[in-house]
Each structure stands twice: as C-alpha cells, then as structure tokens.
Design a protein around this motif. Structure first.
Motif, PDB file in Angstrom:
ATOM      1  N   ASP A   1      45.009  40.787  67.260  1.00 39.35           N
ATOM      2  CA  ASP A   1      45.911  39.982  66.444  1.00 39.35           C
ATOM      3  C   ASP A   1      46.777  39.070  67.291  1.00 39.35           C
ATOM      4  O   ASP A   1      47.094  37.966  66.886  1.00 39.35           O
ATOM      5  CB  ASP A   1      46.800  40.873  65.581  1.00 39.35           C
TER       6      ASP A   1
ATOM      7  N   CYS B   1      20.770  33.554  64.464  1.00 39.31           N
ATOM      8  CA  CYS B   1      21.740  34.619  64.293  1.00 39.31           C
ATOM      9  C   CYS B   1      21.423  35.366  63.018  1.00 39.31           C
ATOM     10  O   CYS B   1      20.905  34.797  62.071  1.00 39.31           O
ATOM     11  CB  CYS B   1      23.137  33.996  64.216  1.00 39.31           C
ATOM     12  N   TRP B   2      21.736  36.630  63.020  1.00 39.87           N
ATOM     13  CA  TRP B   2      21.388  37.475  61.879  1.00 39.87           C
ATOM     14  C   TRP B   2      22.031  36.964  60.585  1.00 39.87           C
ATOM     15  O   TRP B   2      21.374  36.747  59.591  1.00 39.87           O
ATOM     16  CB  TRP B   2      21.855  38.893  62.153  1.00 39.87           C
ATOM     17  N   SER B   3      23.316  36.797  60.627  1.00 43.44           N
ATOM     18  CA  SER B   3      23.998  36.436  59.380  1.00 43.44           C
ATOM     19  C   SER B   3      24.674  35.088  59.539  1.00 43.44           C
ATOM     20  O   SER B   3      25.868  34.968  59.436  1.00 43.44           O
ATOM     21  CB  SER B   3      25.015  37.509  59.028  1.00 43.44           C
TER      22      SER B   3
ATOM     23  N   LEU C   1      33.581  43.396  61.960  1.00 47.22           N
ATOM     24  CA  LEU C   1      34.746  42.824  61.267  1.00 47.22           C
ATOM     25  C   LEU C   1      35.011  41.386  61.718  1.00 47.22           C
ATOM     26  O   LEU C   1      35.279  40.510  60.907  1.00 47.22           O
ATOM     27  CB  LEU C   1      35.984  43.688  61.529  1.00 47.22           C
ATOM     28  N   PHE C   2      34.918  41.133  63.023  1.00 42.94           N
ATOM     29  CA  PHE C   2      35.359  39.823  63.513  1.00 42.94           C
ATOM     30  C   PHE C   2      34.229  38.928  63.997  1.00 42.94           C
ATOM     31  O   PHE C   2      34.402  37.722  64.108  1.00 42.94           O
ATOM     32  CB  PHE C   2      36.352  39.995  64.661  1.00 42.94           C
TER      33      PHE C   2
ATOM     34  N   LEU D   1      30.238  39.668  63.823  1.00 45.44           N
ATOM     35  CA  LEU D   1      28.930  39.611  63.174  1.00 45.44           C
ATOM     36  C   LEU D   1      29.042  40.197  61.773  1.00 45.44           C
ATOM     37  O   LEU D   1      28.440  41.206  61.460  1.00 45.44           O
ATOM     38  CB  LEU D   1      27.900  40.404  63.980  1.00 45.44           C
ATOM     39  N   GLU D   2      29.838  39.539  60.923  1.00 45.15           N
ATOM     40  CA  GLU D   2      29.993  40.054  59.580  1.00 45.15           C
ATOM     41  C   GLU D   2      28.635  39.989  58.888  1.00 45.15           C
ATOM     42  O   GLU D   2      27.999  38.940  58.877  1.00 45.15           O
ATOM     43  CB  GLU D   2      31.032  39.222  58.832  1.00 45.15           C
ATOM     44  N   GLY D   3      28.216  41.096  58.330  1.00 45.83           N
ATOM     45  CA  GLY D   3      26.961  41.084  57.595  1.00 45.83           C
ATOM     46  C   GLY D   3      25.804  41.670  58.371  1.00 45.83           C
ATOM     47  O   GLY D   3      24.809  42.072  57.782  1.00 45.83           O
ATOM     48  N   THR D   4      25.898  41.723  59.685  1.00 41.68           N
ATOM     49  CA  THR D   4      24.833  42.363  60.447  1.00 41.68           C
ATOM     50  C   THR D   4      24.947  43.873  60.256  1.00 41.68           C
ATOM     51  O   THR D   4      26.026  44.425  60.433  1.00 41.68           O
ATOM     52  CB  THR D   4      24.983  42.046  61.944  1.00 41.68           C
TER      53      THR D   4
ATOM     54  N   ARG E   1      43.840  33.590  59.989  1.00 39.93           N
ATOM     55  CA  ARG E   1      44.530  33.897  61.240  1.00 39.93           C
ATOM     56  C   ARG E   1      46.018  34.107  61.005  1.00 39.93           C
ATOM     57  O   ARG E   1      46.609  33.477  60.144  1.00 39.93           O
ATOM     58  CB  ARG E   1      44.310  32.757  62.228  1.00 39.93           C
ATOM     59  N   PRO E   2      46.628  34.986  61.816  1.00 44.40           N
ATOM     60  CA  PRO E   2      48.051  35.277  61.609  1.00 44.40           C
ATOM     61  C   PRO E   2      48.980  34.115  61.974  1.00 44.40           C
ATOM     62  O   PRO E   2      50.169  34.229  61.769  1.00 44.40           O
ATOM     63  CB  PRO E   2      48.317  36.467  62.543  1.00 44.40           C
ATOM     64  N   ASN E   3      48.463  33.019  62.493  1.00 40.69           N
ATOM     65  CA  ASN E   3      49.372  31.910  62.792  1.00 40.69           C
ATOM     66  C   ASN E   3      49.436  30.876  61.681  1.00 40.69           C
ATOM     67  O   ASN E   3      49.938  29.782  61.871  1.00 40.69           O
ATOM     68  CB  ASN E   3      49.028  31.252  64.134  1.00 40.69           C
TER      69      ASN E   3
ATOM     70  N   ASN F   1      40.161  39.274  57.271  1.00 38.37           N
ATOM     71  CA  ASN F   1      39.797  39.173  58.686  1.00 38.37           C
ATOM     72  C   ASN F   1      39.454  37.751  59.118  1.00 38.37           C
ATOM     73  O   ASN F   1      39.276  37.483  60.294  1.00 38.37           O
ATOM     74  CB  ASN F   1      38.649  40.127  59.015  1.00 38.37           C
ATOM     75  N   ASP F   2      39.342  36.827  58.168  1.00 40.85           N
ATOM     76  CA  ASP F   2      39.061  35.438  58.531  1.00 40.85           C
ATOM     77  C   ASP F   2      40.360  34.672  58.788  1.00 40.85           C
ATOM     78  O   ASP F   2      40.442  33.839  59.676  1.00 40.85           O
ATOM     79  CB  ASP F   2      38.315  34.721  57.402  1.00 40.85           C
TER      80      ASP F   2
ATOM     81  N   ARG G   1      44.688  36.220  67.983  1.00 40.95           N
ATOM     82  CA  ARG G   1      44.468  35.434  66.770  1.00 40.95           C
ATOM     83  C   ARG G   1      45.729  34.694  66.339  1.00 40.95           C
ATOM     84  O   ARG G   1      45.677  33.835  65.452  1.00 40.95           O
ATOM     85  CB  ARG G   1      44.021  36.351  65.628  1.00 40.95           C
TER      86      ARG G   1
ATOM     87  N   GLU H   1      39.795  34.436  70.505  1.00 39.85           N
ATOM     88  CA  GLU H   1      39.412  35.812  70.195  1.00 39.85           C
ATOM     89  C   GLU H   1      37.947  36.095  70.504  1.00 39.85           C
ATOM     90  O   GLU H   1      37.601  37.200  70.904  1.00 39.85           O
ATOM     91  CB  GLU H   1      39.757  36.177  68.756  1.00 39.85           C
TER      92      GLU H   1
END
Lengths: 364, 403
Positions: A256, B26-28, A114-115, A117-120, B154-156, B151-152, A259, A272
C-alpha cells in the motif's frame, strides 16, 4: 550419508542464502503485524530488538553446527540424542521446513492473484513456480547459492529505490512520539516479528556445506544484519507514510505504501509491479531453500536418495499450500509457524549446544 | 547410436517449439481498447437521470433501493486517439459520464456492464467527489469502503466534497477537457494561492477514519461546466459525517494556523495610507507549543512568514524605508491574526472539530495525557484556550523601489 565434497559454498554465499531465506512473506505484512501488537509508532524498535534476538539465535546455531563439521543438524542430532529422540527432533525440523515451503507458496499466490494476475487460477501459478524451483534444486546447493547471489543485490537495489521513492509522502510526525507509552508496547511488538525472522535456522544445515565451517558465525551475522536493515527501512517508511492508524486496517501495508504515490515524469509512474517482481524472486528463494532443507532432512533421516525426496515432496507441499481456506487462516498459519520457530529454533539448538559441550567435556 | 541421439535432439527441438506457442501472451489479459478507464467518480444523493428512468421503466427487474447515485467519468479512448491526430475533434467530448442509482457502489459500477460493451476498471481513478448532503447522512466509512477495499483503486486517489451536485463538477464545456484531470491540475496550484488545501488522499483518510480524528476536504462548486475550489468541508471525527463548511476566508485562516501554506497572496488595507496592499507569501511555517498545568492544556501557535510586497495602491510616492516596511508588516500581521481568529472560532467553537492537528502535537509532547483525552478529543479541544501570534518579514518589494 556423506556430503558431496564438490557441492560446497563460500562464506559469502552462506550469508546470501541466509538473507534470501529471511526476506520472504514477512516483509509485506511486517508493519501491520508489529503495529497491531505494539499499538505505538515505536514498532521499528521492536523490529530492531527482534533482529538482535534473531542474530543471537543465529550465533548459537552457527556455533553448534561448527562443532560438528561436515554434518547437518539431521545427522548430529542422532549422535547426540540417539536414534529415536534425535530422529523425532529431525522429523520436527523437516515438517517445519515443508510447512514453511507450503506457506510461502500460498502467500505468493494470494498476492499475485490480487495485484498481478487477477483471474489466473492459483494452481497454474503454484505449479509453474514449484517446477521451476525443482529444476534449480536438482542441481544441488551450489547452483542455488549462485542464483541467490544474483537475486540478492538486485533485490536490495530495487527495494531501496522503491522504498526511498516513498519519501514524497513521508511525515515524521507519524513516527512520533518515541517511547510515548514506555517500553512495554515495544516488547509486545517483538514476538509477532518472529515470522519475519524465520530463516536463520538454515545455518544448521548450511554449515555442513561451507568450505570454511569455522566462519559460519560470520555468515549468519552478516546475512541477518542485511535483512534487519531492510526491515527497519521498511517499517520506518511504511509507518512514516501511512501512520500506525492507517496501517492497522490494511492487509498488505508495504504494498500500500508503494501504491500510495505516483511520480509523473519518470519512466515509471507506479512502482508496485517492480516491487512485486523482486518480491516474487524473494519468495522463490525462500521457498527453494526451505523445500531443499526439508528434502535433504528427509533423505538423511530415512537414507533415501535426495532427488527422489525432492520429487516426492512436491504433492505434499502443494496440498499444504491449499489447506488454508482463506487469508485469515493463512495468516494464522503464519503465526503458528512463527511461534513454532521460537521453540524449535530458539530452544532446541541451545539445548543441543549445551549437550555437545557437556559431551566434549566429559570425553576430554 | 548417432541416429537415436539425433532423434532425441529433434524431439527436443519439436517440444521446445511447441512450448513456445503457449509461452506468448498472458493468461488473463485485457486489451486496453476494450476497457472503460474511469478517472473520476461523483457520489450524489439518489436522483435518477432521465435516461435511467426510461431504462428503468423498460427493464424487467429494477427494484434496488435508491440510496445514492454514482457518476463515473470514463476517458473516451476514441476521441483521444483522434485528438492526437488532428488536434482535437470538436464533435466529440474527451470523456463520457454515466450515472447509476442504487444502494451499493460496486454493484452500480458493475451494473454499467449491462449498459456498455467495455467493462469499467479503476486503476486510474484520480478523484472522488462527494456531495455534501449525502455526506451529512452517510459516513465516510460507508461511502469510501469500496474505494479503500478495491485492489485496482490506488490509495493516492484524492477525495473532495461538493456543496452542489457532485456530478456537475465532472462536467466541462469544451471538448478538450477531461474534468477529473482539470480538478487534479487545480490542486497543483497550491503555490499560487492560499485558498487550496493540501490534497486529502484515500490513504490519509484511512488514518483519520481509524483514529476517529476530524479533518477537512476541499470543497468544489460547479456551474455551467466551470468549476471553482471554494472553501472546505469539515468532517467530524466521531461520526465521520459532514459537519459544516468553511468559507474561503475561514479556510485561509486554518491553513495559516496549520502552517501548511505554500505560497499565495494576503491582501489588506495598509493602516498608514488606507489603501489596498498585497503581500505575497513566499515561505511560511507554524509551531504549536503545548503547555500543561495539571489537567489543563493550552496551546500557543507561533506563525512565521517571509514574503514581499507585490501590489501597493497608495499614491503618495515616497521611498520604501524601514518605517514604511514595518507599517506594512504590522497591517498584514493584523490581517493574518483576523483570519486565524475567524478560522479558529469556526472550527473550535462552532464545529468543535480539530482539523489543524493540535491533537497530534499533544500526542507527541504529552503522550500520557493524550491517552486520557483522545477518546473525546474534539469535545476537549473546544474548551482549550489557544493563543497565537505571527511574525512577518518583508524581504523585498519586487522590482519597484518606492510606492
């Protein structure tokens, strides 16, 4: 099967292993889980009480193991309860340990994909993780302990650093009123913290490897206390910054919090990734030790070579980690593990301890 | 024996070298040059731009419901590069605004992938501006769900409201300005003026949304590529919809009541000299005292402030003695009371929305009672008697000794 005499650990190492095992998946969800049950900002009290209970359970287990020097729970089970009942309880412990290993791996993949390695694909994350851990475990308990000794101080320093950065958005009013609705919500919040305190039971196995088994109580108390303090700081900071209402709806509240602030001007503005890195190390250690405990139990129960057990369990744990269909099922799985732990770790060792004392008494 | 050992050794070296090849990278991975980083989002009522209308006519399938328009502000990477080399390229803007109209925010953002070669990513989203009319009909739950869930993002990230078209607040005249960054910079000026409220971020909004409590959002207006922070929008707790605006004076009153002032000017007429006088506030706090008699609650707000005389228009020169100082203090205090009354009347009697935090105070001091009233707090709040007083100290008069 007699334990290898060279594979021994010191008291400090035992404490470090207990700490590392405790600090796992729980820390990212703890503020929400506890707040859901309590509903008031007093959750930090729940965590404190939960920690006290965990320490008490740890002491019982340590005393129990101490009175069977050189033997793990899987071994003295048999002599106390006979082959069948003892074997059954050992099997329960073994299943519990590798379920736990599977849960840890899965939680790791969920958060990293989710935070970080998105896509791995998740199999790529899991397999690499499991192999690296296997490599460590084939060396025995001593290398594990030495690696943990490196990981724990690093974790504590970075974790405290990141948490205290959160002071910029901390509001004391979010933690008030204290005990506004009496003590009942606090007690309601205690039980869900069980999952976060899974790990004390490792002392049942560790004592057999300790150079000075007499000090196992000390090891478990120190090890758990470190974790309780870290948990307390986490809950206070997260609830203080995001408030109970803000935490309830977030899946990973601790992440969070990190973040939610940026500190321009420092080398890093965002923290994070730093937190996730140490968290992955923690999951790695929790996973390694629970996997090791499961394999050791299996090898001692069935009298097979430990290394073959380590390899044989790999596909089992992989499959377990893939069973939960979604995050909700995963969290339910975690709750199940927490509830199991309450009975398995809370009640059985106590019964075993009474039995040991009684047998000794009747003998003497 | 020796040869076989060497063979394994070579085999190992070979294997290691091969594994090195797959260890790099890196993979992705996503190259940063190949991404559109959006830093600002404006949400407006549905109104297609000319370009969209043209594209819509030519497109083979365009039957989304038209509920709202989303404008993304994307940092223009190339102009930034050039800006670094040759002190700003006057020909290209530092940003790029793209609009889409439709019914789902994430769908519109993803739609942009059919119009631009670089996919949009939200890691650096700084500000969301929402049009007032849109927020009248759609609740914050609906408008902000995606931003809280993604998820990208940020809450701020800061949320603001605009009484005009929100996308105009993301436009600038010059080529060196990125309007979203300008808005963020303006919010930093709280220590200079009392007319800017503390930033309302997504994580704070989440708390209000879940607790169903009322709050304010900074209002921003725009004209001809210039923007101005002016007043605040009140969002009702129950509905999470726009209730009404506070003008600059009313906002000032509310900020003074809540004690969140950091610094700024309060100007008023000195009652003794009948001339303008300006007080610079340097420190401020306010305490809310709750008193309960049976089920009757009342609040008393005690505001305290320290500051200095920074401008004085009175002409008859004389020394600034204690009596004069006391006179000024009294005039400013009276002005603060007037502002507080104005702000409080608006939020309490007209909007019936507790944006100051009386509820929080009550929940801390009387948790049992709070459980009873919290469901309909805004209604209860509108009937509660509130008194307030202010205590002002002038600590200095700047570099002038006399008037």
């Amino acid at each position: 099967m007699i334990n290898n005499n060279t594979d021994q650990i010191t008291t400090a190492q035992a404490a470090v292993i207990v700490s590392n095992f405790l600090l796992g998946t729980g820390v990212l969800t703890l503020p929400r889980v506890a707040a859901e049950a309590a509903g008031t900002p007093d959750v930090w009290l729940s965590v404190l009480i939960g920690g006290m209970i965990a320490i008490a359970a740890g002491i019982i287990m340590a005393v129990l193991s101490k009175s069977h020097p050189g033997l793990t729970v899987f071994q003295y089970n048999k002599s106390l309860l006979g082959k069948w009942i003892g074997g059954l309880i050992s099997a329960a412990f073994i299943i519990y340990f590798f379920m736990l290993a599977g849960y840890q791996v899965r939680a790791l993949t969920e958060v990293t994909s989710l935070f970080l390695l998105e896509g791995t694909p998740s199999w790529a994350i899991i397999i690499a993780f499991m192999w690296v851990s296997l490599y460590l475990m084939t060396g025995g308990l001593n290398p594990i302990a030495r690696l943990f000794e490196i990981i724990l101080p690093l974790t504590i320093v970075i974790y405290l650093f990141v948490m205290f950065m959160g002071f910029s958005i901390f509001e004391l009013d979010n933690l008030r009123p204290v005990l506004g609705q009496g003590f009942m919500p606090v007690l309601a919040g205690v039980k869900p913290t069980a999952l976060s305190f899974i790990g004390v039971e490792i002392i049942l196995i560790l004592t057999a490897f300790m150079k000075q088994p007499a000090k196992s109580v000390k090891a478990v108390v120190y090890g758990t206390a470190i974790t309780v303090i870290l948990y307390l700081i986490t809950v206070i900071m997260v609830i203080g910054a995001l408030s109970v209402d803000g935490v309830l709806t977030r899946t990973w509240p601790t992440l969070d919090l990190v973040r939610s602030f940026e500190l321009p001007g420092l080398i890093f503005e965002r923290f994070e990734s730093l937190l996730l890195v140490i968290w992955i190390m923690q999951i790695y250690s929790s996973y390694t030790i629970s996997y090791y405990a499961a394999s050791l139990g299996l090898s001692q129960l069935l009298n097979i070579n430990l290394t073959s057990c380590l390899f044989a369990l790999l596909p089992v744990v992989y499959i377990i980690s893939n069973i939960p269909k979604n995050l909700d099922v995963l969290f339910a799985f975690g709750d199940l593990l927490g509830n199991t732990a309450i009975y398995l770790v809370g009640c059985i060792p106590f019964a075993l301890l009474l039995l040991t004392k009684w047998k000794k008494g009747s003998r003497g | 024996m020796k040869i076989t050992f060497n063979r394994t050794k070579y085999l190992l070296i070979g294997l290691c070298t091969c594994s090195l090849l797959i260890q790099t990278g890196c993979w992705s991975k996503d190259e940063i040059e190949e991404l559109s980083i959006y830093v600002g989002v404006a949400l407006d009522q549905a109104k297609e731009t000319k370009l969209e209308a043209k594209l819509g006519k030519l497109a083979v399938n365009a039957n989304d419901r038209k509920l709202l328009s989303v404008t993304l502000q994307i940092v223009n990477k190339q102009s930034e590069e050039k800006g670094g080399n040759s002190a700003g390229d006057p020909a290209t803007k530092a940003y790029l605004n793209v609009s889409e109209t439709g019914d789902s925010i994430i769908d519109m953002i993803r739609q942009l992938s059919t119009r631009m070669e670089r996919p949009a990513i939200g890691h650096h989203l700084k500000v969301i501006v929402i049009n007032e009319q849109l927020a009248r009909h759609k609740s914050m739950y609906q408008l902000l769900d995606f931003f809280l869930r993604d998820n990208d993002i940020r809450p701020n990230c800061v949320v603001m409201m605009s009484s005009g078209l929100a996308k105009h607040t993301l436009e600038a005249k010059g080529n060196s300005i990125v309007p979203a960054f300008r808005l963020m910079g303006m919010l930093e000026n709280r220590y200079r003026t009392l007319k800017i409220m503390p930033r309302m971020t997504l994580y704070k909004l989440e708390k209000h949304m879940h607790a169903e409590s009322s709050y304010m959002l900074q209002n921003v207006v725009a004209a001809e590529g210039e923007v101005k922070l002016s007043g605040a929008a009140v969002i009702k707790g129950k509905t999470q919809k726009f209730r009404g605006l506070l003008n600059e004076e009313e906002l000032l009153g509310v900020i003074l009541l809540s004690g969140e002032a950091e610094g700024g000017i309060i100007k008023c007429v000195n009652e003794k000299t009948n001339e303008m006088i300006a007080y610079e506030l340097k420190a401020m706090n306010s305490e809310i005292y709750t008193s309960v008699d049976g089920d009757n609650v009342s609040f008393d707000v005690k505001m305290k402030s320290e500051g200095r005389i920074i401008e004085d228009w009175s002409e008859n020169s004389g020394p600034i003695d204690d009596a004069y100082r006391a006179g000024v203090e009294q005039s400013v205090e009276r002005e603060i009371m007037r502002l507080a009354k104005q702000g409080l009347d608006k939020i309490q009697k007209e909007y019936k929305a507790d944006v100051v935090g009386f509820g929080t105070r009550l929940s801390i001091e009387q948790p049992k009672l709070w459980q009873k009233v919290k469901k309909n707090w805004d209604q209860a709040f509108s009937r509660i008697p509130i008194t307030y007083s202010v205590e002002l100290t002038i600590t200095e008069t700047g570099t002038e000794k006399s008037q």
